[in-house]
Write an enzyme that holds these catalytic residues in place. Structure first.
Site, short mmCIF file in Angstrom:
data_model
loop_
_atom_site.label_atom_id
_atom_site.label_comp_id
_atom_site.label_asym_id
_atom_site.label_seq_id
_atom_site.Cartn_x
_atom_site.Cartn_y
_atom_site.Cartn_z
N CYS A 101 0.83 -1.20 0.00
CA CYS A 101 0.00 0.00 0.00
C CYS A 101 0.87 1.26 0.00
O CYS A 101 1.49 1.56 -1.01
CB CYS A 101 -1.00 -0.02 1.15
SG CYS A 101 -2.35 1.17 0.94
N HIS A 189 -3.61 -5.01 0.51
CA HIS A 189 -3.12 -5.38 1.84
C HIS A 189 -3.16 -6.90 2.04
O HIS A 189 -4.12 -7.43 2.61
CB HIS A 189 -3.97 -4.71 2.92
CG HIS A 189 -3.67 -3.26 3.11
ND1 HIS A 189 -2.60 -2.80 3.86
CD2 HIS A 189 -4.30 -2.16 2.65
CE1 HIS A 189 -2.60 -1.49 3.86
NE2 HIS A 189 -3.61 -1.07 3.13
N GLU A 191 -1.54 -8.43 4.21
CA GLU A 191 -1.29 -8.68 5.64
C GLU A 191 -2.52 -8.49 6.53
O GLU A 191 -2.49 -8.81 7.73
CB GLU A 191 -0.17 -7.75 6.13
CG GLU A 191 -0.58 -6.36 6.56
CD GLU A 191 -0.94 -5.37 5.45
OE1 GLU A 191 -1.01 -4.17 5.75
OE2 GLU A 191 -1.15 -5.81 4.31
#
Length: 254
Positions: A101, A189, A191
């Site tokens: 990001c 994202h 994660e």
């Protein structure tokens, strides 16, 4: 003239030391960090927003991860020059890297690309991303896989030499790209799971952008098993590729 760079391929028995740059509280490595730790990686998180120093170079690290955050890549943030320097070194030396990001946007700016405020935010699940070019990492993502998006800026111009890898047909063309052979950047994202987005929704004014926060959060929560499987596998593939020696043609620059 060719300048030889360091071959950072690692034997399987050697623990990979990964520098992780986190830009604010609440935006940690999440699923990616958990999966890397489970694989045996030695994680070195740094928090410059809390006053922790960044290393002057990557000599003591085998890989680099630059996380997201609410800041903008074009803002005068105190530690941006150091991050730009580390990202440029990663590209020069082909050090395994993952920009996530804001981290992807910082890589773009560090290498001569451009980032701007997007016409509209991209928040929630993106279904699906399309593929631009073959890639050893991105090809591990199954077609139609969903991912969490949470950004208000966009990469408007990729750096010279960047290989575009993924795009969204609805107006966000630069969702993933690669510099060299092992420096990757993703706008989304990998994660993030539901707990992370609940914190983000509490601090953002999504209603001002016409976004139904409850609906977004419910959709992400429902998709969490899929997200763990897909992006956990993506992380494992990044780790596997990061431990390999580079192809001979990528070890020098003219």
């Amino acid at each position: 003239m060719c300048v030889w760079t360091i071959d950072r391929g690692l034997p399987d028995a050697v623990r990979m030391r990964i520098l992780i740059i986190q830009h604010e509280d609440g935006t940690g490595p999440g699923l990616v960090g958990d999966r890397l730790a489970a694989l045996g990686a030695d994680l070195d998180p740094r928090h410059p927003w809390a006053g922790e120093p960044l290393p002057p170079d990557l000599a003591e690290h085998d890989a680099l991860i630059v996380l997201g955050g609410a800041q903008a890549a074009y803002e005068p943030i105190a530690w941006w020059p150091q991050v730009f320097g580390l990202l440029r070194e990663a590209v020069r030396q082909d050090v395994p890297t993952l920009g996530i990001c804001l981290g992807a946007q910082l890589l773009a700016v560090a290498c001569g690309g451009e980032v701007r405020r997007a016409a509209k935010p991209e928040v929630g699940l993106c279904v699906p991303l399309a593929y631009s070019n073959p890639d050893a990492l991105i090809d591990s993502v199954p077609p139609g896989a969903r991912t969490v998006q949470w950004h208000y800026d966009e990469i408007s111009v990729l750096p010279d030499g960047a290989v575009p890898l993924m795009y969204c047909a609805d107006g966000f063309p630069h969702q993933a790209f690669r510099m060299g052979t092992r420096v990757w950047a993703v706008q989304f994202h990998p994660e993030v799971l539901a707990a992370d987005t609940r914190r983000w929704a509490a601090s953002d004014s999504l209603a001002d952008s016409g976004i139904d926060a409850d609906a977004v959060l419910a959709e992400i929560a429902d998709a969490e098993p899929e997200l763990e499987t897909v992006w956990g596998g993506f992380t494992e593939r990044w780790y596997e590729l990061s431990k390999q020696s580079r192809p001979p043609e990528s070890r020098h620059e003219g």
